[in-house]
Design an enzyme around this catalytic site. Structure first.
Site, mmCIF file in Angstrom:
data_model
loop_
_atom_site.group_PDB
_atom_site.id
_atom_site.type_symbol
_atom_site.label_atom_id
_atom_site.label_comp_id
_atom_site.label_asym_id
_atom_site.label_seq_id
_atom_site.Cartn_x
_atom_site.Cartn_y
_atom_site.Cartn_z
ATOM 1 N N HIS A 75 0.838 -1.179 0.000
ATOM 2 C CA HIS A 75 0.000 0.000 0.000
ATOM 3 C C HIS A 75 0.887 1.248 0.000
ATOM 4 C CE1 HIS A 75 -2.870 -2.717 2.584
ATOM 5 N NE2 HIS A 75 -2.794 -3.112 1.321
ATOM 6 N N TYR A 138 4.019 2.754 13.619
ATOM 7 C CA TYR A 138 4.306 3.761 12.605
ATOM 8 C C TYR A 138 3.629 5.088 12.946
ATOM 9 C CZ TYR A 138 0.162 1.406 10.514
ATOM 10 O OH TYR A 138 -1.044 0.801 10.291
#
Length: 477
Positions: A75, A138
């Protein structure tokens, strides 16, 4: 449980670049002993000083995978990411899915708690867990939204040729990830958009001709009100990489009236302050167009970008205040101009009409400067924003010898095929002697030096040549 016994303790903070522009692997100092370990997963001051982009994270996410071989991606999101492992190990694969020459480039690496990676917007990322109970973290610099536009690549695409440690036939993969297009069918993610404000003005129209419509959005006063208190939420600003502010209040004489003063400060200062806050918050490059009116005109030489400003009237004061505000934006260009000429009503077109009608004008001859053609200004803006020119303030006018307004009028008459001797000179005081409305003070010398601009590789056209060309274009239109 995850096996963290292979973590390398005590590594210095260090960056390793990759073949994908902007994708950088970082070694992280991990401090550990028999009890466990500790690390600074994100430390802005140290990491920015070491070269990490100050990308302004706003959201922290954790992905937990309990089984070895769990595979996610590929992605590419419309935001930047800082990816690190909290526990366990992952194999990462990154594919550049952005427009440009590096489209399709692949990088792979194993990441454990002592390594992290900065993933720029548009680079596809996929992760395969190599240890049970793996969790990776993240940071992103935009809030997740179901309306966000992603770019996807099929995990099994043979074009990317990713050498997965655990064959994809043996791992858990979502049906959605397997259904994504292969590389030859991927539509590359474009860069963040450019937004042009004041698109219906002289400069706005020139910018449309120079920049075109590809990944550029144009806004007028009716489509985006810069004085709206809700401007900060009027758009999803993270979608934009550059804002070109070609909108301004430019009625220099009306600005001397109470109503004009209010309007000038609203557009040239308050709205600019709002744009500066937006640009700073979202890491946007702000391009702002300024004026020779920030100077008092007493300098006998051409003005440098670093010369002290000392505006004489309200308009100049608002432009000077706007300049000061824009300098607070980390990524900014201020373009100081004089005597702007473009499509629409302007001095040159007025002189052409007078010449054609047989009128012999008296034109001011004690103000000196250079014209700024909007084609040069638009091209100069494009040059600065696409060549990584240093941020800051630049003067941009035509090149060549300075001239008075009367000189410009005579050049215009000549270029249009009329006798230049029909133009007579007069002083500014004489010209406005019978004025019944407020008149703004004008700088006597509006000459701006352009050496700083030409040092970046862009030199505007010479004034006399450009004026003659402009007159012929108007005549042939």
């Amino acid at each position: 449980m995850a096996d963290d016994s292979a973590i390398a303790f005590g590594k210095p903070l260090a960056a390793t670049t990759t073949a994908i522009p902007g994708l950088v692997v970082w070694d992280l100092p991990v401090h550990g002993d028999a009890r466990g370990w500790f690390k600074e997963n994100w430390q802005r001051e140290k990491m920015v000083a070491a070269g990490l982009p100050d990308f302004g994270p706003v959201q922290n996410n954790i992905s937990f995978n309990d089984a070895v071989g769990t595979t996610r991606g590929i992605h590419a999101e419309p935001w930047d990411k800082w990816v690190s492992v909290a526990t366990g190990r992952i194999f990462g694969a990154w594919v550049d899915l952005r427009e440009g020459p590096s489209f399709g480039a692949v990088y792979t690496a194993e990441i454990d708690p002592s390594r992290a990676i900065f993933v720029p917007r548009g680079v596809g990322n996929a992760y395969q867990t190599l240890a049970a109970d793996t969790a990776y973290v993240y940071l992103v610099n935009d809030h997740w939204s179901p309306a966000a536009s992603y770019t996807f690549l099929n995990l099994a695409d043979e074009t990317a040729a990713i050498d997965w440690p655990i064959p994809l036939s043996e791992v858990e993969i979502s049906a959605k990830d397997l259904a994504h297009p292969r590389l030859d069918a991927v539509v590359p993610m474009p860069p963040r958009k450019t937004l042009v404000l004041g698109a219906d003005g002289q400069l706005g129209r020139a910018l449309r001709d120079v920049l075109g419509d590809s990944n550029v959005e144009y806004a007028t006063r009716t489509t985006l009100d810069l004085t709206d208190p809700d401007l900060a939420t009027a758009k999803h600003w993270r979608d934009y990489g550059t804002i070109i502010n070609a909108a301004a209040y430019t009625a220099v004489d009306t600005a001397e009236t109470p109503e004009g003063r209010t309007a000038a400060w609203a557009v040239n200062v308050t709205a600019v302050a709002a744009l500066a806050r937006i640009a700073t918050a979202h890491d946007i490059t702000l391009v702002h167009v300024s004026s020779d009116y920030v100077f008092d005109g007493t300098n006998t030489n051409g003005y440098l970008e670093t010369d002290p400003i000392s505006p004489l009237g309200v308009y100049g004061q608002t432009k000077a205040a706007g300049d000061a505000i824009v300098t607070t934006v980390p990524r900014h260009y201020i373009l100081r101009t004089s005597w702007v000429i473009g499509e629409g009503n302007n001095f040159v077109r007025t002189m052409m009409r007078l010449a054609e009608r047989g009128i012999n004008p008296a034109v001011v001859n004690d103000q000196t400067g250079r014209l700024t053609f909007t084609t040069d200004l638009a091209t100069g803006i494009q040059h600065l924003t696409t060549t990584d020119a240093p941020y800051g303030t630049y003067n941009l006018t035509a090149s060549g010898e300075p001239a008075s307004w009367a000189d410009i009028a005579r050049m215009t008459f000549t270029a249009a095929g009329h006798d230049p001797e029909r133009v007579s000179g007069t002083t500014t005081a004489e010209y406005f002697a019978n004025a019944t409305a407020p008149v703004a003070p004008r700088p006597t010398n509006s000459t701006l030096t352009i050496d700083k601009l030409t040092a970046t590789g862009f030199t505007p056209a010479e004034q006399t040549t450009q004026l003659a060309r402009y007159v012929q274009q108007v005549l042939s239109a």
